[in-house]
Design a protein around this motif. Structure first.
Motif, mmCIF file in Angstrom:
data_model
loop_
_atom_site.group_PDB
_atom_site.id
_atom_site.type_symbol
_atom_site.label_atom_id
_atom_site.label_comp_id
_atom_site.label_asym_id
_atom_site.label_seq_id
_atom_site.Cartn_x
_atom_site.Cartn_y
_atom_site.Cartn_z
ATOM 1 N N SER A 1 26.356 -2.278 -28.712
ATOM 2 C CA SER A 1 26.025 -0.955 -28.184
ATOM 3 C C SER A 1 26.061 -0.928 -26.653
ATOM 4 O O SER A 1 25.969 0.122 -26.043
ATOM 5 N N TYR B 1 37.844 8.827 -30.528
ATOM 6 C CA TYR B 1 36.949 8.378 -29.469
ATOM 7 C C TYR B 1 36.849 9.436 -28.376
ATOM 8 O O TYR B 1 37.784 10.202 -28.151
ATOM 9 N N LEU C 1 31.001 10.735 -23.944
ATOM 10 C CA LEU C 1 29.850 11.621 -24.073
ATOM 11 C C LEU C 1 29.263 11.931 -22.701
ATOM 12 O O LEU C 1 28.966 13.071 -22.390
ATOM 13 N N TYR D 1 31.644 7.660 -27.515
ATOM 14 C CA TYR D 1 31.328 7.867 -28.929
ATOM 15 C C TYR D 1 32.576 7.652 -29.779
ATOM 16 O O TYR D 1 33.698 7.822 -29.312
ATOM 17 N N GLU E 1 33.792 9.104 -33.494
ATOM 18 C CA GLU E 1 33.430 10.139 -34.469
ATOM 19 C C GLU E 1 34.386 10.070 -35.644
ATOM 20 O O GLU E 1 35.599 9.981 -35.457
ATOM 21 N N ARG F 1 28.730 10.158 -35.902
ATOM 22 C CA ARG F 1 29.096 9.491 -34.654
ATOM 23 C C ARG F 1 28.340 8.185 -34.472
ATOM 24 O O ARG F 1 27.225 8.034 -34.932
ATOM 25 N N TYR G 1 27.719 5.257 -31.048
ATOM 26 C CA TYR G 1 27.764 5.269 -29.582
ATOM 27 C C TYR G 1 27.788 3.863 -29.001
ATOM 28 O O TYR G 1 27.295 2.911 -29.604
ATOM 29 N N CYS G 2 28.347 3.774 -27.802
ATOM 30 C CA CYS G 2 28.409 2.522 -27.060
ATOM 31 C C CYS G 2 28.381 2.858 -25.582
ATOM 32 O O CYS G 2 29.052 3.791 -25.144
#
Length: 193
Positions: A99, A132, A135, A171, A173, A182, A184-185
């Motif tokens: 993450s 991808y 965000l 993100y 999705e 979704r 996240y990283c």
């Protein structure tokens, strides 16, 4: 017969299809022992096929045979095949292996590839198809290829003039039904002198 596809979450006793045979007297319906008998049961008088237990996506599609038999003479019968397909439900969100990633980027480079992000989604079909996006972060300085997950710089950085660290939240999705999910990283980009 090819009934509407079932959800992988269909519960036992879910209606699948009703088979019907024309004959001079009411017939007895049965599922021919073989593939399908573990998942499906048929009402001998109505021909209504229902699920017998929870469905395993990896076992489908299943084709099984139903038989209509003359009640007074088992030697007189006819058979039809039933093909049942199961739809993968969107069970899983995309997951990145980590993450938080830290990447170094030399100052004064032209726009360049920083890192390729790759998320996993344990769903199949469109439920596992990932795109991808960014965000949050400095969208003027970074962009991501929505198909490959490659993060790029879009400008050159000056170690002395600008921040030396950027946080870009990425993100992944899926294209899930009924709703998209979704994962996240955060990528910390450190500018190197």
């Amino acid at each position: 017969y090819q009934p509407a596809p079932l959800s992988e979450k269909a519960l036992p006793d879910t209606f699948v299809v009703q088979v019907s045979a024309s004959y001079e007297v009411p017939v007895l319906y049965s599922v021919v022992p073989a593939n399908g008998t573990e998942y499906f049961i048929i009402d001998p008088s109505t021909g209504v096929v229902r699920t017998k237990k929870n469905l395993k996506l990896e076992d489908f599609p299943v084709v099984f045979t139903v038989r209509a038999t003359d009640p007074s003479n088992a030697g007189i019968f006819n058979e039809a095949s039933v093909k049942v397909e199961v739809i993968d439900e969107n069970d899983f969100p995309p997951v990145f292996p980590s993450s938080l990633l830290e990447e170094r980027l030399e100052e004064n480079l032209p726009p360049t590839q920083i890192v390729q992000l790759k998320a996993q989604d344990n769903d199949t079909g469109r439920n596992g198809l990932l795109t991808y996006g960014i965000l949050s972060g400095d969208e003027l300085k970074f962009r991501i290829d929505n198909a490959t997950g490659i993060l790029y710089s879009t400008a050159s950085f000056d170690y002395e003039e600008e921040p030396t660290e950027y946080q870009v939240v990425i993100y992944a999705e899926d294209d899930g039904i009924p709703e998209k999910k979704r994962g996240y990283c955060t990528v910390v980009v450190k500018i190197v002198d």
